[in-house]
Motif scaffolding. Structure first.
Motif, PDB file in Angstrom:
ATOM      1  N   TYR A   1      -9.934 -27.527  30.815  1.00 41.76           N
ATOM      2  CA  TYR A   1      -9.669 -27.051  31.385  1.00 41.76           C
ATOM      3  C   TYR A   1      -8.349 -26.542  30.334  1.00 41.76           C
ATOM      4  CZ  TYR A   1     -11.779 -27.735  36.441  1.00 41.76           C
ATOM      5  OH  TYR A   1     -12.702 -27.468  36.999  1.00 41.76           O
ATOM      6  N   TYR A   2      -7.475 -27.241  29.854  1.00 40.59           N
ATOM      7  CA  TYR A   2      -6.547 -27.047  29.086  1.00 40.59           C
ATOM      8  C   TYR A   2      -7.244 -26.098  28.308  1.00 40.59           C
ATOM      9  CZ  TYR A   2      -2.282 -27.688  26.063  1.00 40.59           C
ATOM     10  OH  TYR A   2      -1.528 -27.874  24.878  1.00 40.59           O
ATOM     11  N   LEU A   3      -7.831 -26.318  26.798  1.00 35.86           N
ATOM     12  CA  LEU A   3      -8.415 -25.906  26.645  1.00 35.86           C
ATOM     13  C   LEU A   3      -8.762 -23.797  26.731  1.00 35.86           C
ATOM     14  CD1 LEU A   3      -8.989 -25.293  23.382  1.00 35.86           C
ATOM     15  CD2 LEU A   3     -11.274 -26.274  23.563  1.00 35.86           C
ATOM     16  N   ARG A   4      -9.436 -23.838  27.669  1.00 35.02           N
ATOM     17  CA  ARG A   4      -9.782 -22.609  28.367  1.00 35.02           C
ATOM     18  C   ARG A   4      -8.183 -22.101  28.589  1.00 35.02           C
ATOM     19  NH1 ARG A   4     -13.531 -21.990  33.944  1.00 35.02           N
ATOM     20  NH2 ARG A   4     -11.407 -23.367  34.574  1.00 35.02           N
ATOM     21  N   ALA A   5      -7.744 -22.229  29.655  1.00 31.57           N
ATOM     22  CA  ALA A   5      -6.296 -22.227  29.516  1.00 31.57           C
ATOM     23  C   ALA A   5      -5.559 -21.540  28.101  1.00 31.57           C
ATOM     24  CB  ALA A   5      -5.616 -22.958  30.129  1.00 31.57           C
TER      25      ALA A   5
ATOM     26  N   ILE B   1       3.616 -21.380  30.860  1.00 30.49           N
ATOM     27  CA  ILE B   1       3.729 -20.180  31.880  1.00 30.49           C
ATOM     28  C   ILE B   1       4.853 -19.525  32.805  1.00 30.49           C
ATOM     29  CG2 ILE B   1       4.726 -20.560  35.633  1.00 30.49           C
ATOM     30  CD1 ILE B   1       1.822 -22.914  35.278  1.00 30.49           C
ATOM     31  N   ASP B   2       6.469 -20.315  31.639  1.00 23.88           N
ATOM     32  CA  ASP B   2       7.090 -20.080  31.944  1.00 23.88           C
ATOM     33  C   ASP B   2       7.467 -18.466  31.085  1.00 23.88           C
ATOM     34  OD1 ASP B   2       8.420 -21.582  33.168  1.00 23.88           O
ATOM     35  OD2 ASP B   2       8.904 -22.670  32.325  1.00 23.88           O
TER      36      ASP B   2
ATOM     37  N   LEU C   1      -2.184 -17.113  33.414  1.00 29.95           N
ATOM     38  CA  LEU C   1      -1.165 -17.588  34.234  1.00 29.95           C
ATOM     39  C   LEU C   1      -1.956 -18.062  35.234  1.00 29.95           C
ATOM     40  CD1 LEU C   1       1.948 -18.030  35.198  1.00 29.95           C
ATOM     41  CD2 LEU C   1       2.226 -15.567  36.402  1.00 29.95           C
ATOM     42  N   ALA C   2      -2.631 -17.549  35.481  1.00 28.79           N
ATOM     43  CA  ALA C   2      -3.701 -18.527  36.279  1.00 28.79           C
ATOM     44  C   ALA C   2      -4.614 -19.851  36.670  1.00 28.79           C
ATOM     45  CB  ALA C   2      -4.475 -17.229  37.277  1.00 28.79           C
ATOM     46  N   GLN C   3      -4.798 -19.551  35.022  1.00 35.66           N
ATOM     47  CA  GLN C   3      -5.969 -20.077  34.347  1.00 35.66           C
ATOM     48  C   GLN C   3      -4.378 -21.700  34.139  1.00 35.66           C
ATOM     49  OE1 GLN C   3      -9.435 -21.030  33.878  1.00 35.66           O
ATOM     50  NE2 GLN C   3      -9.655 -18.992  35.136  1.00 35.66           N
ATOM     51  N   LEU C   4      -3.684 -21.426  33.552  1.00 34.13           N
ATOM     52  CA  LEU C   4      -2.051 -22.412  33.314  1.00 34.13           C
ATOM     53  C   LEU C   4      -1.938 -22.845  35.030  1.00 34.13           C
ATOM     54  CD1 LEU C   4      -0.469 -20.296  31.322  1.00 34.13           C
ATOM     55  CD2 LEU C   4      -1.512 -22.244  30.056  1.00 34.13           C
ATOM     56  N   GLN C   5      -1.843 -22.242  35.634  1.00 34.75           N
ATOM     57  CA  GLN C   5      -1.919 -22.953  37.041  1.00 34.75           C
ATOM     58  C   GLN C   5      -2.631 -23.451  37.382  1.00 34.75           C
ATOM     59  OE1 GLN C   5       1.662 -22.199  38.271  1.00 34.75           O
ATOM     60  NE2 GLN C   5       1.166 -23.975  39.332  1.00 34.75           N
TER      61      GLN C   5
ATOM     62  N   TYR D   1      -4.662 -18.085  27.408  1.00 39.27           N
ATOM     63  CA  TYR D   1      -2.804 -18.031  26.443  1.00 39.27           C
ATOM     64  C   TYR D   1      -3.428 -17.136  25.446  1.00 39.27           C
ATOM     65  CZ  TYR D   1       1.907 -19.550  25.646  1.00 39.27           C
ATOM     66  OH  TYR D   1       2.888 -19.551  25.518  1.00 39.27           O
ATOM     67  N   GLU D   2      -4.086 -17.185  24.567  1.00 33.40           N
ATOM     68  CA  GLU D   2      -3.743 -17.104  22.871  1.00 33.40           C
ATOM     69  C   GLU D   2      -3.671 -15.913  22.853  1.00 33.40           C
ATOM     70  OE1 GLU D   2      -2.373 -18.269  20.242  1.00 33.40           O
ATOM     71  OE2 GLU D   2      -2.596 -20.303  21.453  1.00 33.40           O
ATOM     72  N   GLN D   3      -4.405 -14.699  24.143  1.00 34.84           N
ATOM     73  CA  GLN D   3      -5.250 -13.206  23.548  1.00 34.84           C
ATOM     74  C   GLN D   3      -3.886 -12.357  24.423  1.00 34.84           C
ATOM     75  OE1 GLN D   3      -8.948 -12.877  24.409  1.00 34.84           O
ATOM     76  NE2 GLN D   3      -8.992 -15.103  25.074  1.00 34.84           N
TER      77      GLN D   3
END
Length: 284
Positions: free
Chosen positions: A125-129, A173-174, A150-154, A133-135
């Motif tokens: 899940y973290y790697l997918r987020a 997220i911040d 943001l939704a994935q990180l949350q 995020y990297e994009q």
């Protein structure tokens, strides 16, 4: 991330197999396989341990395309082995490391769907987020990708709240929220420059109401003060400037607002410093 351990016998067979694998690499053109044909053919005769370890070796040497091929080879040649599941995750990680985020996300979606109880599911899940995020692009461009990130990180923070992944996700997220607030500010400034004050007010108010923890709020309050003055709404301008002064008394934005309004501006009464939402809600 944990990986399966090799037995002594497996390590010995691996040592014999690695020279063939390591020496079978050719210059990769970005499209075709990075391995020579004889190496691809040799995969069928290699143990899953050998292919997996060859993938790890390629990762250590930053040959990410080769790592993907070795890990995919584990799945293809030994789909029912205990190594195949870990290889699927490591292949996604290799794609992430070579900035092939679409491929990484697709592989991670499949991993999460097929292995919801896997010991490394939090990492998946973290790697997918992270791949989303990297994009994230700068605040001048469309921020749909930022909203997805943001939704994935949350989701990471919600599903695995006590993990190290959640702690890092909350930090990111911040930053993602700061990007979204930055976009609202860019649009608001665009409207204000063109005299579209009502539209600009809507954007600046959203920053104040929805992104209170970002560093864009002081400017948003100042821009609101400007827009209200431009519309002749002096009381609203003074009240907004008071909120700005109450929460950010030392900011340059408050000084600018004060210069526009003078002695009519003062901190809002009956509120504690720093409680932006309370002071804001008493006005609007």
């Amino acid at each position: 991330m944990r990986t399966p351990r090799l037995t002594r016998t497996s390590r010995l067979s691996l040592l014999l197999a690695l020279p063939l694998m390591a020496g079978a690499c050719s210059q990769w053109n970005g499209k075709e396989s990075s391995l020579r044909p004889e190496a691809q053919a040799a995969m069928a005769s290699q143990s899953p341990e050998a292919l997996y370890a060859a993938g790890l070796d390629a990762l250590r040497q930053e040959r990410y395309q080769q790592a993907v091929e070795f890990f995919d080879g584990v799945e293809r040649e030994h789909p029912y082995s205990t190594w195949a599941t870990s290889a699927r995750l490591m292949s996604a990680y290799s794609d992430y490391m070579r900035n092939r985020y679409t491929e990484a996300i697709g592989a991670l979606d499949r991993f999460i769907q097929l292995h919801p109880a896997h010991r490394d599911i939090a990492y998946a899940y973290y790697l997918r987020a992270l791949s989303y995020y990297e994009q994230i692009v700068d605040a001048q461009r469309d921020q749909r990708g930022t909203e997805i990130a943001l939704a994935q990180l949350q989701e990471v923070a919600n599903r695995f709240p006590e993990s190290a992944y959640a702690r890092d996700a909350r930090l990111k997220i911040d930053l993602a929220r700061d990007h979204l607030a930055g976009q609202e500010m860019n649009i608001g400034r665009f409207y204000e420059r063109r005299g579209l004050y009502s539209a600009a007010i809507g954007r600046f108010k959203r920053v104040v109401e929805d992104y209170q923890t970002t560093n864009h709020v002081p400017e948003a309050l100042h821009r609101l003060t400007e827009c209200y003055l431009a519309l002749g709404l002096v009381d609203e301008a003074r009240q907004t400037a008071s909120v700005l002064g109450h929460n950010y008394p030392g900011s340059a934005w408050y000084q600018d607002s004060y210069a526009m309004l003078g002695k009519g501006v003062k901190p809002a009464d009956g509120s504690s410093p720093g409680l932006l939402s309370r002071a804001w809600n008493t006005i609007f």
